[in-house]
Every structure is written in C-alpha cells, then in structure tokens.
Design a protein around this motif. Structure first.
Motif, short mmCIF file in Angstrom:
data_model
loop_
_atom_site.label_atom_id
_atom_site.label_comp_id
_atom_site.label_asym_id
_atom_site.label_seq_id
_atom_site.Cartn_x
_atom_site.Cartn_y
_atom_site.Cartn_z
N ALA A 148 0.82 -1.21 0.00
CA ALA A 148 0.00 0.00 0.00
C ALA A 148 0.86 1.26 0.00
N GLU A 149 1.91 1.26 0.79
CA GLU A 149 2.76 2.46 0.89
C GLU A 149 3.38 2.82 -0.46
N ILE A 150 3.88 1.82 -1.16
CA ILE A 150 4.54 2.10 -2.44
C ILE A 150 3.52 2.48 -3.52
N LEU A 151 2.37 1.82 -3.52
CA LEU A 151 1.34 2.19 -4.50
C LEU A 151 0.84 3.62 -4.26
N GLU A 152 0.74 4.03 -3.01
CA GLU A 152 0.34 5.40 -2.69
C GLU A 152 1.41 6.39 -3.16
N GLN A 153 2.68 6.00 -3.03
CA GLN A 153 3.76 6.86 -3.53
C GLN A 153 3.66 7.06 -5.04
N ARG A 154 3.07 6.08 -5.72
CA ARG A 154 2.91 6.15 -7.18
C ARG A 154 1.60 6.85 -7.59
N GLY A 155 0.88 7.38 -6.61
CA GLY A 155 -0.30 8.18 -6.92
C GLY A 155 -1.63 7.53 -6.67
N ALA A 156 -1.65 6.26 -6.25
CA ALA A 156 -2.91 5.55 -6.07
C ALA A 156 -3.57 5.92 -4.75
N LYS A 157 -4.88 5.80 -4.73
CA LYS A 157 -5.63 5.85 -3.49
C LYS A 157 -5.91 4.39 -3.10
N VAL A 158 -5.35 3.97 -1.97
CA VAL A 158 -5.36 2.55 -1.60
C VAL A 158 -6.24 2.33 -0.37
N GLU A 159 -7.04 1.29 -0.44
CA GLU A 159 -7.84 0.87 0.70
C GLU A 159 -7.63 -0.62 0.92
N TYR A 160 -7.89 -1.07 2.15
CA TYR A 160 -7.78 -2.48 2.50
C TYR A 160 -9.16 -3.10 2.67
N LEU A 161 -9.24 -4.39 2.39
CA LEU A 161 -10.38 -5.20 2.75
C LEU A 161 -9.83 -6.43 3.48
N ASN A 162 -9.97 -6.44 4.80
CA ASN A 162 -9.45 -7.53 5.63
C ASN A 162 -10.52 -8.60 5.78
N LEU A 163 -10.23 -9.82 5.32
CA LEU A 163 -11.24 -10.87 5.29
C LEU A 163 -10.96 -12.03 6.24
N TYR A 164 -9.81 -12.06 6.87
CA TYR A 164 -9.51 -13.15 7.79
C TYR A 164 -8.48 -12.70 8.81
N GLN A 165 -8.33 -13.51 9.82
CA GLN A 165 -7.34 -13.25 10.86
C GLN A 165 -6.36 -14.42 10.91
N ARG A 166 -5.13 -14.12 11.29
CA ARG A 166 -4.13 -15.16 11.49
C ARG A 166 -3.89 -15.31 12.99
N ALA A 167 -4.00 -16.53 13.48
CA ALA A 167 -3.80 -16.78 14.91
C ALA A 167 -2.68 -17.79 15.09
N PRO A 168 -1.68 -17.48 15.93
CA PRO A 168 -0.59 -18.44 16.16
C PRO A 168 -1.11 -19.70 16.83
N ILE A 169 -0.55 -20.84 16.45
CA ILE A 169 -0.93 -22.13 17.02
C ILE A 169 0.04 -22.48 18.14
N ASN A 170 -0.51 -22.84 19.27
CA ASN A 170 0.29 -23.22 20.44
C ASN A 170 0.44 -24.74 20.46
N HIS A 171 1.52 -25.24 19.89
CA HIS A 171 1.72 -26.68 19.79
C HIS A 171 2.20 -27.26 21.12
N PRO A 172 1.66 -28.40 21.52
CA PRO A 172 2.19 -29.08 22.72
C PRO A 172 3.59 -29.64 22.46
N PHE A 173 4.26 -29.98 23.52
CA PHE A 173 5.65 -30.45 23.45
C PHE A 173 5.79 -31.65 22.51
N ASP A 174 4.89 -32.63 22.65
CA ASP A 174 5.01 -33.85 21.86
C ASP A 174 4.90 -33.58 20.37
N GLN A 175 3.98 -32.70 19.99
CA GLN A 175 3.81 -32.43 18.56
C GLN A 175 5.01 -31.68 18.01
N LEU A 176 5.50 -30.70 18.74
CA LEU A 176 6.67 -29.97 18.29
C LEU A 176 7.89 -30.89 18.22
N SER A 177 7.97 -31.84 19.13
CA SER A 177 9.11 -32.76 19.16
C SER A 177 9.17 -33.65 17.93
#
Length: 252
Positions: A148-177
């Motif tokens: 967005a920042e670079i497109l705005e520098q090039r003259g564009a009017k930029v908007e966002y449409l946020n459609l999802y969220q990212r959530a970190p997964i807390n893996h138990p010890f055994d799975q990470l192992s």
C-alpha cells in the motif's frame, strides 16, 4: 540436493499444509506437518457488515489485489453472494502464480507478472503509474504495509479489505518434538517464523542448527537475526519455489 528420504517440517497454515505434505511425499520425502498459524474468517457482525458494504462497492476500484490464496477463498464467497456477474472494469491481480491460478479457478479473470512476492509485483509496469487510480488490497488483518505504501507513492488511493485473521498455534511439546529429527524446516512467512521461535523457546528447544528455507530476503534476514545458522532463500512461498531453493543446497 536429493530430497528423497529427507524429513521436512512444513509450517504452512491449512489447507496449504496438507497440499504441501502430499507434494513432498510424491518426491520421496517425509513431511512433518507443524502449521504455525490458523486462518480464521472474520466473524464480528460489525466487521462483516463493513465487508459486505465494500464488496458491493467493489466496482468503484480500478485494481483489486489479492495477497494470498486465503484472501481468494474468503473473497470468492463474498463475491458469489454480492455479484452474480463480476464487474468488467476491474483489473484483478494476484500476488504470485498460485494465488492468480486460484482466482482464475474461482472464475475471477486475474492477471499478474512473473515472480511470487509483493516486491516482485511492484516491478510490474502495469502498477508503475497510478495517479488517480483506486486500489483495493484484499488480505488478512495485520498484513504488511509495504504494498500500500509504495502504491500510494505512485499516486494511487489505496484501501484495505481484511477478510480473515491469522492466529498463532500453540503446539504441545510432543507435537513440536516430532520435528526434532527433521533435516529441513520450511517457513512461508515472517509471522510463521516468529511463532516457531516462540514455540521452540517455550519448550526449550533449539533448531537453529537445522537448515531453514524462507520465502524472501526479508524473512531470511529475520531468521539470521534469530540465530539460524543455515538459511536458504527461495524465490517465493509456493512449493515449487521452495523446492528450487532446496535443489540448490549442496547438502544438509
């Protein structure tokens, strides 16, 4: 490097993680699925109302840019409900060939340039002169501001449409192992790498002596700052780009 017989930790969110595991299995590798992030659709009623309003007004934009396959999947649902026939005036753009291909599969006539990253897209001549152009970036909440920042520098009017969220997964010890014996770690985003580091620290694990493949210079530099000793940079986050980086390795 011969990938057959190697153990590879795959950290993509689902459903991409499963697809990647099947890809590496077909090459004779032993994938270990440890996704680092969950992709969660927006459920807040006020946010959903705002999304619907923006989707109904999507014909006001000159360019609509999708940053990921997850953005495509969520947007396709909204477009199906709100636009039985897509407006013809929009230039639909995917970042990377995989995102663009999924758009086309959904019936959205998207285009892109060569390359797989935001930085690659910004070299595209179609986005070089954007005075008085309106651009909508479809993504998840909290994404990078670079595009967005670079497109705005090039003259564009930029908007966002946020459609999802990212959530970190807390893996138990055994799975990470399950990844302790891996030869390679594949990471596809900076957020995924940060959560991997936090997960390893929580369980007092050290994987920095393993080879890690990153999708960009930015994430490669982040891995080096976190103490990874063997970092290889792929030209993108898709499976073929990751494999290209693996093939260039002498040994692990």
């Amino acid at each position: 490097m011969q990938i057959s017989g190697k153990k590879i930790v795959i950290t993509r969110p689902e459903p991409e993680n499963q697809h990647s595991c099947l890809f590496y299995e077909s090459l004779g590798a032993f994938p270990i699925a440890i996704p680092m992030m969950d992709i969660c659709p927006i459920t807040d009623p006020q946010k959903k109302a705002a999304i619907q309003s923006k989707i109904f007004d999507i014909d006001l934009y000159d360019f609509v840019i999708f940053v990921s396959k997850n953005a495509v999947r969520e947007a396709a649902k909204w477009l199906d409900r709100c636009w039985p026939m897509l407006p013809e005036s929009i230039i639909w753009v995917g970042i990377g060939k995989g995102t663009t291909a999924l758009l086309q599969q959904e019936g959205i006539p998207a285009t892109t340039n060569s390359g797989q990253t935001t930085e690659d897209l910004l070299t595209w001549s179609a986005l070089s002169e954007l005075a008085h152009k309106k651009v909508l970036i479809i993504r998840g909440e909290g994404g990078r501001p670079t595009l967005a920042e670079i497109l705005e520098q090039r003259g564009a009017k930029v908007e966002y449409l946020n459609l999802y969220q990212r959530a970190p997964i807390n893996h138990p010890f055994d799975q990470l192992s399950s990844g302790d014996s891996a030869n390679l770690i594949l990471i596809t985003s900076g957020e995924g790498l940060e959560n991997l580091q936090a997960s390893l620290a929580k369980h007092a694990k050290m994987w920095c002596d393993k080879t890690i493949i990153t999708p960009s210079q930015r994430v490669a530099e982040l891995a080096l700052r976190h103490g990874w000793q063997s970092v290889a940079q792929a030209p993108g986050a898709d499976d073929n780009s990751m494999l290209q980086a693996i093939d260039c390795l002498q040994d692990i």
